[in-house]
Design a protein around this motif. Sequence first.
Motif, PDB file in Angstrom:
ATOM      1  N   VAL A   1       0.844  -1.190   0.000  1.00 26.94           N
ATOM      2  CA  VAL A   1       0.000   0.000   0.000  1.00 26.94           C
ATOM      3  C   VAL A   1       0.882   1.243   0.000  1.00 26.94           C
ATOM      4  N   LYS A   2       0.658   2.101  -0.992  1.00 24.90           N
ATOM      5  CA  LYS A   2       1.290   3.417  -1.005  1.00 24.90           C
ATOM      6  C   LYS A   2       0.417   4.308  -0.135  1.00 24.90           C
ATOM      7  N   LEU A   3       0.965   4.779   0.963  1.00 22.36           N
ATOM      8  CA  LEU A   3       0.175   5.503   1.958  1.00 22.36           C
ATOM      9  C   LEU A   3      -0.172   6.917   1.530  1.00 22.36           C
ATOM     10  N   LYS A   4      -1.423   7.277   1.737  1.00 19.41           N
ATOM     11  CA  LYS A   4      -1.891   8.652   1.548  1.00 19.41           C
ATOM     12  C   LYS A   4      -2.145   9.295   2.909  1.00 19.41           C
ATOM     13  N   SER A   5      -2.663   8.498   3.857  1.00 12.57           N
ATOM     14  CA  SER A   5      -2.892   9.005   5.204  1.00 12.57           C
ATOM     15  C   SER A   5      -2.888   7.864   6.215  1.00 12.57           C
ATOM     16  N   VAL A   6      -2.560   8.224   7.438  1.00 16.57           N
ATOM     17  CA  VAL A   6      -2.560   7.291   8.564  1.00 16.57           C
ATOM     18  C   VAL A   6      -3.189   8.025   9.740  1.00 16.57           C
ATOM     19  N   SER A   7      -4.088   7.359  10.433  1.00 16.44           N
ATOM     20  CA  SER A   7      -4.746   7.982  11.575  1.00 16.44           C
ATOM     21  C   SER A   7      -5.134   6.905  12.581  1.00 16.44           C
ATOM     22  N   TYR A   8      -5.698   7.334  13.702  1.00 14.52           N
ATOM     23  CA  TYR A   8      -6.226   6.381  14.671  1.00 14.52           C
ATOM     24  C   TYR A   8      -7.593   6.858  15.111  1.00 14.52           C
ATOM     25  N   ARG A   9      -8.371   5.936  15.656  1.00 16.60           N
ATOM     26  CA  ARG A   9      -9.699   6.292  16.158  1.00 16.60           C
ATOM     27  C   ARG A   9     -10.083   5.354  17.300  1.00 16.60           C
ATOM     28  N   TYR A  10     -10.986   5.837  18.104  1.00 14.71           N
ATOM     29  CA  TYR A  10     -11.531   5.053  19.203  1.00 14.71           C
ATOM     30  C   TYR A  10     -12.418   3.966  18.628  1.00 14.71           C
ATOM     31  N   THR A  11     -12.304   2.757  19.156  1.00 10.97           N
ATOM     32  CA  THR A  11     -13.072   1.628  18.627  1.00 10.97           C
ATOM     33  C   THR A  11     -14.504   1.582  19.148  1.00 10.97           C
ATOM     34  N   GLY A  12     -14.766   2.295  20.246  1.00 11.81           N
ATOM     35  CA  GLY A  12     -16.079   2.200  20.875  1.00 11.81           C
ATOM     36  C   GLY A  12     -16.146   1.053  21.865  1.00 11.81           C
ATOM     37  N   HIS A  13     -15.035   0.351  22.030  1.00 13.00           N
ATOM     38  CA  HIS A  13     -14.974  -0.800  22.927  1.00 13.00           C
ATOM     39  C   HIS A  13     -13.939  -0.542  24.018  1.00 13.00           C
ATOM     40  N   GLN A  14     -14.387  -0.495  25.249  1.00  8.27           N
ATOM     41  CA  GLN A  14     -13.534  -0.239  26.417  1.00  8.27           C
ATOM     42  C   GLN A  14     -12.617   0.962  26.139  1.00  8.27           C
ATOM     43  N   GLU A  15     -11.326   0.804  26.318  1.00  6.73           N
ATOM     44  CA  GLU A  15     -10.387   1.905  26.079  1.00  6.73           C
ATOM     45  C   GLU A  15      -9.468   1.598  24.898  1.00  6.73           C
ATOM     46  N   TYR A  16     -10.011   0.948  23.883  1.00 11.87           N
ATOM     47  CA  TYR A  16      -9.191   0.510  22.756  1.00 11.87           C
ATOM     48  C   TYR A  16      -9.309   1.419  21.542  1.00 11.87           C
ATOM     49  N   TYR A  17      -8.185   1.523  20.834  1.00 13.08           N
ATOM     50  CA  TYR A  17      -8.080   2.325  19.617  1.00 13.08           C
ATOM     51  C   TYR A  17      -7.574   1.440  18.483  1.00 13.08           C
ATOM     52  N   GLU A  18      -7.742   1.931  17.264  1.00 10.22           N
ATOM     53  CA  GLU A  18      -7.248   1.209  16.090  1.00 10.22           C
ATOM     54  C   GLU A  18      -6.576   2.194  15.150  1.00 10.22           C
ATOM     55  N   VAL A  19      -5.665   1.665  14.339  1.00  4.60           N
ATOM     56  CA  VAL A  19      -4.935   2.475  13.371  1.00  4.60           C
ATOM     57  C   VAL A  19      -5.543   2.242  11.994  1.00  4.60           C
ATOM     58  N   LEU A  20      -5.762   3.328  11.269  1.00  7.35           N
ATOM     59  CA  LEU A  20      -6.337   3.247   9.931  1.00  7.35           C
ATOM     60  C   LEU A  20      -5.337   3.756   8.905  1.00  7.35           C
ATOM     61  N   VAL A  21      -5.271   3.057   7.784  1.00  6.92           N
ATOM     62  CA  VAL A  21      -4.444   3.516   6.668  1.00  6.92           C
ATOM     63  C   VAL A  21      -5.333   3.723   5.455  1.00  6.92           C
ATOM     64  N   LYS A  22      -4.978   4.734   4.688  1.00  8.20           N
ATOM     65  CA  LYS A  22      -5.640   5.002   3.406  1.00  8.20           C
ATOM     66  C   LYS A  22      -4.547   5.172   2.373  1.00  8.20           C
ATOM     67  N   GLY A  23      -4.816   4.647   1.191  1.00  9.51           N
ATOM     68  CA  GLY A  23      -3.840   4.741   0.125  1.00  9.51           C
ATOM     69  C   GLY A  23      -4.314   3.984  -1.088  1.00  9.51           C
ATOM     70  N   VAL A  24      -3.344   3.488  -1.834  1.00 11.96           N
ATOM     71  CA  VAL A  24      -3.640   2.743  -3.053  1.00 11.96           C
ATOM     72  C   VAL A  24      -2.713   1.536  -3.094  1.00 11.96           C
ATOM     73  N   ASP A  25      -3.251   0.394  -3.567  1.00 12.50           N
ATOM     74  CA  ASP A  25      -2.399  -0.789  -3.670  1.00 12.50           C
ATOM     75  C   ASP A  25      -1.694  -0.820  -5.020  1.00 12.50           C
ATOM     76  N   SER A  26      -0.852  -1.806  -5.233  1.00 11.92           N
ATOM     77  CA  SER A  26      -0.041  -1.868  -6.448  1.00 11.92           C
ATOM     78  C   SER A  26      -0.857  -2.122  -7.704  1.00 11.92           C
ATOM     79  N   ASN A  27      -2.143  -2.469  -7.549  1.00  8.06           N
ATOM     80  CA  ASN A  27      -3.046  -2.638  -8.699  1.00  8.06           C
ATOM     81  C   ASN A  27      -3.881  -1.397  -8.961  1.00  8.06           C
ATOM     82  N   GLY A  28      -3.639  -0.338  -8.182  1.00  3.61           N
ATOM     83  CA  GLY A  28      -4.389   0.902  -8.361  1.00  3.61           C
ATOM     84  C   GLY A  28      -5.693   0.959  -7.601  1.00  3.61           C
TER      85      GLY A  28
END
Length: 118
Positions: free
Chosen positions: A46-73
């Motif tokens: 994945v060629k990264l365009k953005s990286v962020s994190y957000r609250y999962t809504g479950h206890q005190e847990y967070y997750e990391v999100l990536v946005k971009g494009v893969d090698s197939n476009g």
Amino acid sequence: MSAMADNLLYMTKSQAKQAVKFLHKQKYVLLYCSCCSDGNDYKTYVKLKSVSYRYTGHQEYYEVLVKGVDSNGNKVSEHIDLAYTYFQANEYADCVGLALEFYCLPCEEQVEWECPEF
């Protein structure tokens, strides 16, 4: 990306912040779970365009999100498991979770970096 066991899909806010800071320095990541039996045992660069994190809504847990494009476009927008996310380290790809010194059990600590030009 479903994994055999969600090692670092959910994490603390502090871990999520560390991961985002680390991934902001990367141009590409490899999403790969070689020991997964659910059809996700292929390499996705994945060629990264953005990286962020957000609250999962479950206890005190967070997750990391990536946005971009893969090698197939194809657009990629998903939360990632840091145990199955790799970054380029010369001709190899190293596990992000281990590089950040988070406890995790990746299928492989290091794999060959074979990212196509895109």
